[in-house]
Design a protein around this motif. Structure first.
Motif, PDB file in Angstrom:
ATOM      1  N   GLY A 202       0.814  -1.208   0.000  1.00  0.00           N
ATOM      2  CA  GLY A 202       0.000   0.000   0.000  1.00  0.00           C
ATOM      3  C   GLY A 202       0.846   1.256   0.000  1.00  0.00           C
ATOM      4  O   GLY A 202       0.579   2.207  -0.739  1.00  0.00           O
ATOM      5  N   ARG A 213      -5.259   1.968  -6.161  1.00  0.00           N
ATOM      6  CA  ARG A 213      -4.695   0.660  -5.831  1.00  0.00           C
ATOM      7  C   ARG A 213      -4.225   0.639  -4.382  1.00  0.00           C
ATOM      8  O   ARG A 213      -4.369  -0.368  -3.688  1.00  0.00           O
ATOM      9  N   ALA A 214      -3.685   1.763  -3.918  1.00  0.00           N
ATOM     10  CA  ALA A 214      -3.270   1.855  -2.522  1.00  0.00           C
ATOM     11  C   ALA A 214      -4.475   1.665  -1.605  1.00  0.00           C
ATOM     12  O   ALA A 214      -4.400   0.942  -0.594  1.00  0.00           O
ATOM     13  N   ARG A 217      -5.335  -1.927  -1.287  1.00  0.00           N
ATOM     14  CA  ARG A 217      -4.405  -2.644  -0.411  1.00  0.00           C
ATOM     15  C   ARG A 217      -4.715  -2.360   1.061  1.00  0.00           C
ATOM     16  O   ARG A 217      -4.724  -3.280   1.892  1.00  0.00           O
ATOM     17  N   PHE A 218      -4.947  -1.088   1.382  1.00  0.00           N
ATOM     18  CA  PHE A 218      -5.219  -0.758   2.779  1.00  0.00           C
ATOM     19  C   PHE A 218      -6.594  -1.250   3.216  1.00  0.00           C
ATOM     20  O   PHE A 218      -6.792  -1.570   4.395  1.00  0.00           O
ATOM     21  N   GLY A 231      -2.298   1.566   8.856  1.00  0.00           N
ATOM     22  CA  GLY A 231      -3.113   1.190   7.709  1.00  0.00           C
ATOM     23  C   GLY A 231      -4.406   1.990   7.648  1.00  0.00           C
ATOM     24  O   GLY A 231      -4.837   2.432   6.569  1.00  0.00           O
ATOM     25  N   TYR A 234      -3.470   5.536   6.482  1.00  0.00           N
ATOM     26  CA  TYR A 234      -3.094   5.620   5.066  1.00  0.00           C
ATOM     27  C   TYR A 234      -4.269   5.308   4.145  1.00  0.00           C
ATOM     28  O   TYR A 234      -4.271   5.736   2.991  1.00  0.00           O
ATOM     29  N   LEU A 235      -5.255   4.575   4.639  1.00  0.00           N
ATOM     30  CA  LEU A 235      -6.461   4.381   3.838  1.00  0.00           C
ATOM     31  C   LEU A 235      -7.138   5.731   3.623  1.00  0.00           C
ATOM     32  O   LEU A 235      -7.575   6.049   2.507  1.00  0.00           O
ATOM     33  N   SER A 238      -5.120   7.628   1.119  1.00  0.00           N
ATOM     34  CA  SER A 238      -5.340   7.104  -0.239  1.00  0.00           C
ATOM     35  C   SER A 238      -6.656   7.614  -0.811  1.00  0.00           C
ATOM     36  O   SER A 238      -6.715   8.027  -1.983  1.00  0.00           O
TER      37      SER A 238
END
Length: 275
Positions: A202, A213-214, A217-218, A231, A234-235, A238
């Protein structure tokens, strides 16, 4: 503190500029892989210089302990073997957070004894030094030493995906970043719920500008590991960068409920103010 924890705070302040100082790498496009490599010339580094620098930061008691251990090593008259003395020296520097010096002594101990426990200590210490390194030569050197020692452990026990993830991340910052990406993908093939691999994939997707895409992943990461604060944060980042404003706002509000850390909350508020 891990680099991921530091970045969690810093990213909110600098809006993820220069995240992880990694090369721009397209990590997840189906059927297409592109990498922009960065040269890591001049990977030579002097561990002895680092140790000497860190010795100047020791307290009097620590300085006396180090001097005593070194004296016993030099005299060869200790009731402890060389391996144990070097291990003790490494532990002193590890407690101080001087990870390259710790790696140096653990590495000497591992080389002396072919002891995989000490090899793992050396590799882990060098990896910590790698995550905090800013100088390009130091990044390259600590990455190389991380691979040297952790690979010894992996050759004996290939199931240690936690160590394989760290080795992969050292390649990502090298002149051959796709080797690291390939290793992370292999880890996820073996263990689709692997926390470290999902997180790092991510992060790499964010760094390369693949924000949707990140987010995927998150989303996977917090589905399996909902308590992963990095996580969760960062979600939100993103979603924000992908211009999914409603999702970003909801995610940042959710993260605010997960922590009382004022710096993190300030970073989150900075994003919310921009929505």
């Amino acid at each position: 503190m891990k680099k991921t924890q530091l970045i969690l705070i810093v990213v909110g302040i600098i809006a993820i500029a220069g995240l992880y100082a990694l090369p721009s790498v397209v990590v997840d496009n189906e059927g297409e892989v592109d990498a922009i490599s960065q040269d890591n010339a001049g990977a030579e580094s002097s561990d002895s210089n680092s140790v000497a620098m860190h010795e100047a930061e020791l307290t009097p008691d620590q300085e006396a302990a180090v001097a005593s251990l070194k004296g016993r090593l030099d005299n060869g008259d200790s009731d402890l073997n060389t391996e144990s003395l070097l291990d003790s020296l490494g532990s002193i520097y590890q407690e101080l957070g001087k990870f390259d010096s710790a790696g140096y002594y653990f590495g000497l101990a591992a080389d002396e004894s072919n002891n995989l426990v000490l090899a793992e200590k050396a590799g882990e210490s060098y990896y910590e030094a790698f995550t905090f390194a800013l100088d390009a030569n130091k990044v390259a050197f600590t990455a190389e030493q991380t691979r040297k020692y952790l690979t010894q452990v992996l050759e004996n026990d290939p199931t240690r995906l936690d160590l394989k993830t760290k080795v992969a991340m050292t390649y990502v910052s090298s002149s051959n970043p796709m080797q690291g990406i390939t290793m992370l993908r292999e880890i996820l093939e073996q263990d689709p719920q692997n926390e470290d691999a999902l997180f790092n994939m991510g992060i790499l997707a964010i760094q390369s500008g693949q924000y949707k895409r990140a987010a995927e992943r998150f989303e996977e990461l917090i589905q399996y590991h909902p308590q992963n604060l990095q996580g969760q944060f960062y979600l939100g980042v993103s979603y924000f960068e992908a211009n999914q404003k409603n999702k970003a706002k909801a995610q940042f509000e959710a993260v605010k409920e997960m922590t009382g850390d004022e710096m993190i909350l300030s970073s989150i508020q900075g994003y919310l103010d921009r929505l």
